[in-house]
Scaffold this motif. Structure first.
Motif, PDB file in Angstrom:
ATOM      1  N   CYS A  89      34.303  29.985  38.799  1.00 37.45           N
ATOM      2  CA  CYS A  89      33.684  28.291  38.910  1.00 37.45           C
ATOM      3  C   CYS A  89      32.364  28.547  38.011  1.00 37.45           C
ATOM      4  CB  CYS A  89      33.177  28.046  40.344  1.00 37.45           C
ATOM      5  SG  CYS A  89      31.828  29.071  40.829  1.00 37.45           S
ATOM      6  N   ALA A  90      31.996  27.522  37.654  1.00 40.33           N
ATOM      7  CA  ALA A  90      30.858  27.475  36.463  1.00 40.33           C
ATOM      8  C   ALA A  90      30.154  26.189  36.798  1.00 40.33           C
ATOM      9  CB  ALA A  90      31.443  27.703  35.107  1.00 40.33           C
ATOM     10  N   THR A  91      28.626  26.352  36.571  1.00 40.95           N
ATOM     11  CA  THR A  91      27.742  25.403  36.490  1.00 40.95           C
ATOM     12  C   THR A  91      26.845  25.158  35.534  1.00 40.95           C
ATOM     13  OG1 THR A  91      26.198  26.863  37.748  1.00 40.95           O
ATOM     14  CG2 THR A  91      27.843  25.320  39.138  1.00 40.95           C
ATOM     15  N   PRO A  92      26.696  24.163  34.989  1.00 39.63           N
ATOM     16  CA  PRO A  92      25.811  24.015  33.629  1.00 39.63           C
ATOM     17  C   PRO A  92      24.279  24.069  34.214  1.00 39.63           C
ATOM     18  CG  PRO A  92      26.622  21.716  34.440  1.00 39.63           C
ATOM     19  CD  PRO A  92      27.342  22.717  35.204  1.00 39.63           C
ATOM     20  N   ARG A  93      23.750  24.679  33.285  1.00 38.99           N
ATOM     21  CA  ARG A  93      22.097  24.987  33.632  1.00 38.99           C
ATOM     22  C   ARG A  93      21.370  23.732  32.912  1.00 38.99           C
ATOM     23  NH1 ARG A  93      19.727  29.441  35.868  1.00 38.99           N
ATOM     24  NH2 ARG A  93      21.062  30.523  37.418  1.00 38.99           N
ATOM     25  N   GLY A  94      21.226  22.928  33.311  1.00 43.61           N
ATOM     26  CA  GLY A  94      20.335  21.823  32.393  1.00 43.61           C
ATOM     27  C   GLY A  94      21.104  20.632  32.379  1.00 43.61           C
ATOM     28  N   GLY A  95      20.941  19.716  31.406  1.00 38.36           N
ATOM     29  CA  GLY A  95      21.300  18.391  31.331  1.00 38.36           C
ATOM     30  C   GLY A  95      22.805  18.371  30.575  1.00 38.36           C
ATOM     31  N   ALA A  96      23.304  17.356  29.890  1.00 39.40           N
ATOM     32  CA  ALA A  96      24.464  17.426  29.425  1.00 39.40           C
ATOM     33  C   ALA A  96      24.718  18.182  28.215  1.00 39.40           C
ATOM     34  CB  ALA A  96      24.756  16.090  28.795  1.00 39.40           C
ATOM     35  N   ASN A  97      25.775  18.751  28.382  1.00 37.82           N
ATOM     36  CA  ASN A  97      26.048  19.792  27.057  1.00 37.82           C
ATOM     37  C   ASN A  97      25.233  21.187  27.214  1.00 37.82           C
ATOM     38  OD1 ASN A  97      27.945  17.896  26.441  1.00 37.82           O
ATOM     39  ND2 ASN A  97      27.358  18.162  24.117  1.00 37.82           N
ATOM     40  N   SER A  98      24.915  21.574  28.371  1.00 35.05           N
ATOM     41  CA  SER A  98      24.067  22.853  28.348  1.00 35.05           C
ATOM     42  C   SER A  98      25.025  23.883  28.897  1.00 35.05           C
ATOM     43  CB  SER A  98      23.001  22.625  29.400  1.00 35.05           C
ATOM     44  OG  SER A  98      23.454  22.350  30.674  1.00 35.05           O
ATOM     45  N   LYS A  99      24.358  25.252  28.840  1.00 37.38           N
ATOM     46  CA  LYS A  99      25.027  26.193  28.868  1.00 37.38           C
ATOM     47  C   LYS A  99      25.868  26.558  30.241  1.00 37.38           C
ATOM     48  CE  LYS A  99      20.799  28.544  30.259  1.00 37.38           C
ATOM     49  NZ  LYS A  99      19.890  29.564  29.559  1.00 37.38           N
ATOM     50  N   LEU A 100      26.955  27.028  30.419  1.00 36.45           N
ATOM     51  CA  LEU A 100      27.493  27.416  31.767  1.00 36.45           C
ATOM     52  C   LEU A 100      27.097  28.651  32.319  1.00 36.45           C
ATOM     53  CD1 LEU A 100      31.134  25.974  31.158  1.00 36.45           C
ATOM     54  CD2 LEU A 100      29.390  24.980  32.504  1.00 36.45           C
ATOM     55  N   THR A 101      26.852  28.821  33.697  1.00 31.52           N
ATOM     56  CA  THR A 101      26.766  30.002  34.332  1.00 31.52           C
ATOM     57  C   THR A 101      27.931  30.057  35.251  1.00 31.52           C
ATOM     58  OG1 THR A 101      24.346  29.715  34.329  1.00 31.52           O
ATOM     59  CG2 THR A 101      25.146  31.189  36.063  1.00 31.52           C
ATOM     60  N   PHE A 102      28.387  31.218  34.767  1.00 29.54           N
ATOM     61  CA  PHE A 102      29.810  31.636  35.502  1.00 29.54           C
ATOM     62  C   PHE A 102      29.604  32.467  36.653  1.00 29.54           C
ATOM     63  CE2 PHE A 102      33.279  30.156  32.777  1.00 29.54           C
ATOM     64  CZ  PHE A 102      32.615  29.845  31.876  1.00 29.54           C
ATOM     65  N   GLY A 103      30.447  32.273  37.626  1.00 28.90           N
ATOM     66  CA  GLY A 103      30.434  33.296  38.858  1.00 28.90           C
ATOM     67  C   GLY A 103      31.245  34.449  38.611  1.00 28.90           C
ATOM     68  N   LYS A 104      31.485  35.349  39.534  1.00 28.66           N
ATOM     69  CA  LYS A 104      32.201  36.671  39.239  1.00 28.66           C
ATOM     70  C   LYS A 104      33.525  36.726  39.054  1.00 28.66           C
ATOM     71  CE  LYS A 104      28.440  39.199  39.111  1.00 28.66           C
ATOM     72  NZ  LYS A 104      28.118  39.797  37.829  1.00 28.66           N
ATOM     73  N   GLY A 105      34.158  35.551  39.755  1.00 28.05           N
ATOM     74  CA  GLY A 105      35.619  35.450  39.435  1.00 28.05           C
ATOM     75  C   GLY A 105      36.571  35.942  40.653  1.00 28.05           C
ATOM     76  N   ILE A 106      37.563  35.329  40.945  1.00 25.03           N
ATOM     77  CA  ILE A 106      38.625  35.631  41.816  1.00 25.03           C
ATOM     78  C   ILE A 106      39.594  36.067  41.184  1.00 25.03           C
ATOM     79  CG2 ILE A 106      39.794  35.165  44.052  1.00 25.03           C
ATOM     80  CD1 ILE A 106      37.683  32.774  44.336  1.00 25.03           C
ATOM     81  N   THR A 107      40.471  37.127  41.676  1.00 24.78           N
ATOM     82  CA  THR A 107      41.603  37.633  40.948  1.00 24.78           C
ATOM     83  C   THR A 107      42.790  36.973  41.981  1.00 24.78           C
ATOM     84  OG1 THR A 107      40.566  39.550  39.970  1.00 24.78           O
ATOM     85  CG2 THR A 107      42.968  39.484  40.138  1.00 24.78           C
ATOM     86  N   LEU A 108      43.572  36.400  41.687  1.00 23.70           N
ATOM     87  CA  LEU A 108      44.779  35.934  42.273  1.00 23.70           C
ATOM     88  C   LEU A 108      46.048  36.561  41.659  1.00 23.70           C
ATOM     89  CD1 LEU A 108      45.945  33.920  44.316  1.00 23.70           C
ATOM     90  CD2 LEU A 108      46.192  32.068  42.524  1.00 23.70           C
ATOM     91  N   SER A 109      46.635  37.005  42.661  1.00 22.74           N
ATOM     92  CA  SER A 109      48.008  37.511  42.430  1.00 22.74           C
ATOM     93  C   SER A 109      48.966  36.713  43.340  1.00 22.74           C
ATOM     94  CB  SER A 109      47.781  39.142  42.667  1.00 22.74           C
ATOM     95  OG  SER A 109      47.215  39.732  42.182  1.00 22.74           O
ATOM     96  N   VAL A 110      49.848  36.145  42.757  1.00 17.62           N
ATOM     97  CA  VAL A 110      51.036  35.564  43.558  1.00 17.62           C
ATOM     98  C   VAL A 110      52.352  36.284  43.385  1.00 17.62           C
ATOM     99  CG1 VAL A 110      52.257  33.360  43.508  1.00 17.62           C
ATOM    100  CG2 VAL A 110      50.045  33.414  42.986  1.00 17.62           C
ATOM    101  N   ARG A 111      52.574  36.756  44.399  1.00 18.07           N
ATOM    102  CA  ARG A 111      54.002  37.355  44.568  1.00 18.07           C
ATOM    103  C   ARG A 111      55.271  36.603  44.241  1.00 18.07           C
ATOM    104  NH1 ARG A 111      50.964  39.278  48.433  1.00 18.07           N
ATOM    105  NH2 ARG A 111      52.460  38.782  49.888  1.00 18.07           N
ATOM    106  N   PRO A 112      56.117  36.983  43.642  1.00 18.39           N
ATOM    107  CA  PRO A 112      57.343  36.245  43.492  1.00 18.39           C
ATOM    108  C   PRO A 112      58.197  36.428  44.649  1.00 18.39           C
ATOM    109  CG  PRO A 112      57.219  37.871  41.841  1.00 18.39           C
ATOM    110  CD  PRO A 112      56.117  38.081  42.263  1.00 18.39           C
TER     111      PRO A 112
END
Lengths: 112, 115
Positions: A89-112
């Motif tokens: 997930c990512a959120t912009p810091r500031g107004g329009a067209n501002s930098k994104l701050t990302f979270g650490k990320g979730i690794t999803l594994s889908v087993r067939p």
């Protein structure tokens, strides 16, 4: 990164099951975005939800936003092996067209 | 649809060398962003440009510099490379202000390895 903390950090499910990933953030936002990243590759924009929206759908994706709890969830329904990736997930810091701050990320594994 | 183009896709350098990464935004996008993603880390914002002027600056080392040219492409120059600079470097672009979208479109990244 302190903004946009995801949980769980890793998720393993069977193909066909639903996957739910959560993200929390600390400051006020005007929108929140979810991205997918296949191993070592580029970031693909999935969906953007604005602060005045509570829920949004796009194909098999459903995103919710609770600004009172400063949290968002991403639901992938009827998962496929091709959904295996890291999700940020990512959120912009500031107004329009501002930098994104990302979270650490979730690794999803889908087993067939 | 055209996407963000980054070159090179892979780069191997020795310590203390210099590197130049290039980014070509989606046509009509006027804002370019650079992010760095270390192994197992989330992307971290480095710097951005709007209409060829620096619009924001993040945790970019003084050894790095960047600019946006008249055709809106951008270059990230990295000097005195260190082992810790090994990472994926992403460029992203977005529509002009007032386009009612905050979506950033990311390129495939340049994988820099410093030996």
């Amino acid at each position: 990164s302190q903004q946009g903390e995801e949980d769980p950090q890793a998720l393993s499910i069977q193909e066909g099951e639903n996957a739910t990933m959560n993200c929390s953030y600390k400051t006020s936002i005007n929108n929140l975005q979810w991205y997918r990243q296949n191993s070592g590759r580029g970031l693909v924009h999935l969906i953007l939800i604005r602060s005045n929206e509570r829920e949004k759908h796009s194909g098999r994706l459903r995103v919710t936003l609770d600004t009172s709890k400063k949290s968002s969830s991403l639901l992938i329904t009827a998962s496929r092996a091709a959904d295996t990736a890291s999700y940020f997930c990512a959120t912009p810091r500031g107004g329009a067209n501002s930098k994104l701050t990302f979270g650490k990320g979730i690794t999803l594994s889908v087993r067939p | 649809a055209a996407g963000v183009i980054q070159s090179p896709r892979h780069l191997i350098k020795e310590k203390r060398e210099t590197a130049t990464l290039k980014c070509y935004p989606i046509p009509r996008h006027d804002t370019v962003y650079w992010y760095q993603q270390g192994p197992g880390q989330d992307p971290q914002f480095l710097i951005s440009f709007y209409e060829k002027m620096q619009s924001d600056k993040g945790s970019i080392p003084d050894r790095f510099s960047a600019q946006q040219f008249s055709d809106y492409h951008s270059e990230l120059n990295m000097s005195s490379l260190e082992l810790g600079d090994s990472a994926l470097y992403f460029c992203a672009s977005s529509f002009p202000l007032g386009a009612r979208t905050d979506t950033q479109y990311f390129g495939p990244g340049t994988r820099l390895t410093v030996l």
